[in-house]
Design a protein around this motif. Structure first.
Motif, short mmCIF file in Angstrom:
data_model
loop_
_atom_site.label_atom_id
_atom_site.label_comp_id
_atom_site.label_asym_id
_atom_site.label_seq_id
_atom_site.Cartn_x
_atom_site.Cartn_y
_atom_site.Cartn_z
N TYR A 51 0.84 -1.20 0.00
CA TYR A 51 0.00 0.00 0.00
C TYR A 51 0.88 1.25 0.00
CZ TYR A 51 -4.36 -2.53 0.57
OH TYR A 51 -5.44 -3.33 0.34
N PRO A 52 0.41 2.32 -0.63
CA PRO A 52 1.28 3.50 -0.80
C PRO A 52 1.46 4.35 0.45
CG PRO A 52 -0.87 3.90 -1.80
CD PRO A 52 -0.86 2.45 -1.36
N LEU A 53 0.48 4.36 1.36
CA LEU A 53 0.58 5.18 2.57
C LEU A 53 0.49 4.28 3.78
CD1 LEU A 53 -1.58 8.35 1.82
CD2 LEU A 53 0.89 8.05 1.61
N PHE A 54 1.53 4.29 4.61
CA PHE A 54 1.53 3.45 5.80
C PHE A 54 2.52 4.01 6.81
CE2 PHE A 54 5.02 1.92 3.26
CZ PHE A 54 6.00 1.56 4.18
N GLU A 55 2.43 3.52 8.03
CA GLU A 55 3.40 3.84 9.07
C GLU A 55 3.68 2.58 9.86
OE1 GLU A 55 6.22 5.68 10.10
OE2 GLU A 55 4.83 7.10 9.17
N LEU A 56 4.92 2.45 10.29
CA LEU A 56 5.38 1.27 11.01
C LEU A 56 5.83 1.68 12.41
CD1 LEU A 56 6.46 -1.65 11.32
CD2 LEU A 56 8.54 -0.89 10.13
N TYR A 57 5.32 0.98 13.42
CA TYR A 57 5.68 1.25 14.81
C TYR A 57 6.30 -0.02 15.42
CZ TYR A 57 2.75 5.34 14.16
OH TYR A 57 2.21 6.51 13.69
N PHE A 58 7.42 0.18 16.11
CA PHE A 58 8.15 -0.94 16.70
C PHE A 58 8.17 -0.78 18.21
CE2 PHE A 58 12.36 -2.79 17.98
CZ PHE A 58 11.98 -4.12 17.81
N ILE A 59 7.79 -1.85 18.91
CA ILE A 59 7.81 -1.88 20.36
C ILE A 59 8.83 -2.94 20.77
CG2 ILE A 59 6.47 -2.34 22.45
CD1 ILE A 59 4.68 -1.35 19.27
#
Length: 368
Positions: free
Chosen positions: A173-181
């Motif tokens: 997908y063209p717009l995304f965000e990734l968060y790492f814990i």
């Protein structure tokens, strides 16, 4: 060139025959040789001149004129793969470079175009909760080079380092965000914190191509069922070096995927394409991890990255000192040194960051 030489030789032989053969009576063959011998000579000299002087210049000029036009009509990923093959040889690892330069899968089928931000700013703020945990508050602003034709925004959250390092290249997908814990024991609680805090505002084009804007708003994210994960990440549907093909069942405890419908904040308009995107979010983290970081999800020209760690300390907390560690092409960072929270200044990047590039903020208990 061999053809030109042959023509000149034929012409020379023809001329020699004309000069040496003087028939006593009119001869049709002699008259034909007299008339025709200049033709192979002229053709030979013209062909030789073309091969020696004109060919390289003509090819270069045609390439200069038509080359960029041809390249513009090709898929960027195919152009880059072809170029890399001429430099490094044919190798599947070239796809990693393509993904790094172009983002994701090169040309994402759902987006239809590349996601490239030409104006990017990032703010990281650390807010202590107690001596063991803090909130990492992140604000990211992207101004896209071309309007991104989508009305969806995808959120990935993971506590798995291998997935963290691969999701940006595998996302479809063209717009995304990734968060790492980093701490798996905080994963579910941190995800809940993320969903409760995330706000999005956009500049967009509606269905009539009219530009519109909305204020920062919360969008209820819809969780993607694990049996649909293959529609979002390539490594769940086919092998992807070095992981191979993964099974969603093996990552039910360390990966969550959510989708936001941007039409939900569009004031009764239909979102056709996104021009600017700002995401504000908050995740729960362990203070004793000793670091936080931000990585670019798309190829982005980053102006500044700013830090605010003045609220990390709470009652009974030890005093911390901080150090900024960029992993970028270049940045105007000061010489690596440990600083007080009040001495942290904005990192002036002014450079392109590819997926995998970013900056880390490290801290430790103050010496002495």
């Amino acid at each position: 060139m061999a053809v030109a030489i042959l023509l000149i030789v034929v012409a020379a032989a023809d001329l020699t025959a004309v000069l040496l053969w003087q028939p006593t009576s009119r001869s049709l063959l002699h008259d034909t040789l007299v008339v025709l011998w200049p033709l192979p000579a002229l053709a030979g000299f013209l062909l030789a001149a073309y091969e020696l002087f004109l060919h390289k210049r003509l090819v270069a000029e045609i390439g200069r004129i038509s080359g960029p036009g041809i390249v513009r009509h090709l898929l960027p990923s195919e152009v880059l793969r072809t170029f890399l093959s001429t430099v490094y040889g044919a190798d599947q690892a070239n796809d990693d470079v393509v993904a790094g330069v172009l983002g994701g899968e090169g040309v994402r089928p759902h987006g239809g175009d590349l996601t490239i931000s030409t104006g990017t700013t990032v703010k990281l703020r650390l807010q202590g909760i107690d001596t063991k945990t803090y909130h990492l508050m992140t604000t990211q602003r992207y101004q896209f080079r071309r309007d991104v034709p989508t009305d969806r925004f995808v959120i990935f959250a993971t506590s798995n380092a291998t997935l963290r390092d691969t999701i940006s290249a595998a996302c479809r997908y063209p717009l995304f965000e990734l968060y790492f814990i980093p701490d798996p024991s905080l994963f579910l609680e941190s995800v809940d914190d993320l969903l409760d805090s995330t706000k999005i505002d956009i500049d967009y084009l509606d269905h009539e191509d009219q530009p519109r804007s909305v204020q920062p708003s919360q969008i209820p994210p819809v969780e993607v069922r694990f049996d649909q994960w293959a529609n979002y990440l390539r490594f769940f549907r086919q092998p992807m070096a070095p992981l191979g093909k993964l099974s969603p069942h093996d990552h039910l405890g360390d990966l969550r995927i959510f989708e936001c419908d941007l039409n939900g904040i569009a004031d009764d308009h239909v979102v056709r394409a996104i021009r600017r995107l700002t995401i504000s979010s908050r995740t729960l983290q362990r203070t004793n991890d000793g670091f936080c970081y931000w990585q670019s999800p798309y190829p982005s020209f980053v102006d500044t990255i700013s830090f605010d760690a003045t609220q990390l300390a709470v009652d009974q907390s030890p005093r911390h000192e901080f150090r900024v560690m960029p992993f970028t092409f270049k940045s105007a960072t000061a010489a690596a040194q440990w600083l007080e929270a009040t001495d942290l200044v904005d990192l002036d990047v002014r450079s392109w960051l590819l997926p995998g590039h970013g900056v880390a903020l490290l801290w430790r208990e103050a010496m002495g």
